[in-house]
Design an enzyme around this catalytic site. Structure first.
Site, PDB file in Angstrom:
ATOM      1  N   HIS A   1       0.848  -1.190   0.000  1.00  0.00           N
ATOM      2  CA  HIS A   1       0.000   0.000   0.000  1.00  0.00           C
ATOM      3  C   HIS A   1       0.883   1.239   0.000  1.00  0.00           C
ATOM      4  CE1 HIS A   1      -3.952  -1.836   1.723  1.00  0.00           C
ATOM      5  NE2 HIS A   1      -3.318  -2.710   0.957  1.00  0.00           N
TER       6      HIS A   1
ATOM      7  N   GLU B   1       0.846   3.940   1.721  1.00  0.00           N
ATOM      8  CA  GLU B   1       1.260   4.418   3.041  1.00  0.00           C
ATOM      9  C   GLU B   1       2.435   3.612   3.578  1.00  0.00           C
ATOM     10  OE1 GLU B   1      -3.362   4.493   3.107  1.00  0.00           O
ATOM     11  OE2 GLU B   1      -1.779   3.405   2.076  1.00  0.00           O
TER      12      GLU B   1
ATOM     13  N   CYS C   1      -6.467   2.262   5.436  1.00  0.00           N
ATOM     14  CA  CYS C   1      -7.178   1.066   5.886  1.00  0.00           C
ATOM     15  C   CYS C   1      -6.669   0.672   7.278  1.00  0.00           C
ATOM     16  CB  CYS C   1      -6.956  -0.069   4.897  1.00  0.00           C
ATOM     17  SG  CYS C   1      -5.248  -0.700   4.881  1.00  0.00           S
TER      18      CYS C   1
ATOM     19  N   CYS D   1      -2.834  -0.061   7.377  1.00  0.00           N
ATOM     20  CA  CYS D   1      -2.011   1.144   7.281  1.00  0.00           C
ATOM     21  C   CYS D   1      -2.169   2.030   8.511  1.00  0.00           C
ATOM     22  CB  CYS D   1      -2.343   1.898   6.005  1.00  0.00           C
ATOM     23  SG  CYS D   1      -1.869   0.962   4.529  1.00  0.00           S
TER      24      CYS D   1
END
Length: 152
Positions: free
Chosen positions: A56, A58, A86, A89
């Site tokens: 992801h 992040e 999410c 993260c």
């Protein structure tokens, strides 16, 4: 800090999000800013490109910033991301001791910084995070909406 303080750094995150879309990943981009505003880490979604469910934006930006600083503690830094993080993260934000998350679009399906869940401000955890939401929200949301419309 006022939300308009984050307009330019969100532009950097939006640029990163475009890179994700270019290789078929959901267009989410992130940057980690140091206390002085310098970009210490950049990331964009690479789940499809890398066949990695944890790739992801992040996490990639946080990893790069930690490597650059030589520490996992990102105290004084800020994560700027185009979509509300999410749960995975958000957990990384707490563990990295980031004091602030600045987000563009809220995620009503999987957000964990105040919409569906609020992991980053859970009083049971050892660290709580300031959340600044809705920065360049229309642009961030349009990028995602356009990506998914094109895929259907």
């Amino acid at each position: 800090m006022r939300a308009d303080t984050w307009t330019a750094p969100m532009g950097d995150a939006l640029d990163a999000a475009q890179a994700a879309a270019a290789h078929g990943d959901v267009p989410v981009g992130a940057v980690v800013l140091g206390p002085d505003g310098e970009i210490l880490g950049r990331g964009h979604n690479r789940r499809e490109a890398d066949d990695d469910p944890t790739a992801h934006a992040e996490l990639l930006a946080i990893r790069e910033a930690a490597a650059r600083l030589g520490t996992w503690r990102l105290e004084g830094c800020t994560l700027v991301v185009t979509l509300e993080p999410c749960t995975m993260c958000a957990g990384a934000v707490v563990l990295a001791r980031l004091p602030r998350v600045v987000l563009g679009a809220w995620d009503p399906k999987a957000g964990a910084c105040g919409s569906v869940r609020d992991v980053v401000r859970d009083a049971r955890l050892n660290h709580r995070v300031e959340v600044v939401g809705g920065v360049r929200e229309a642009e961030c949301a349009a990028l995602l909406r356009d990506f998914f419309v094109a895929r259907r």
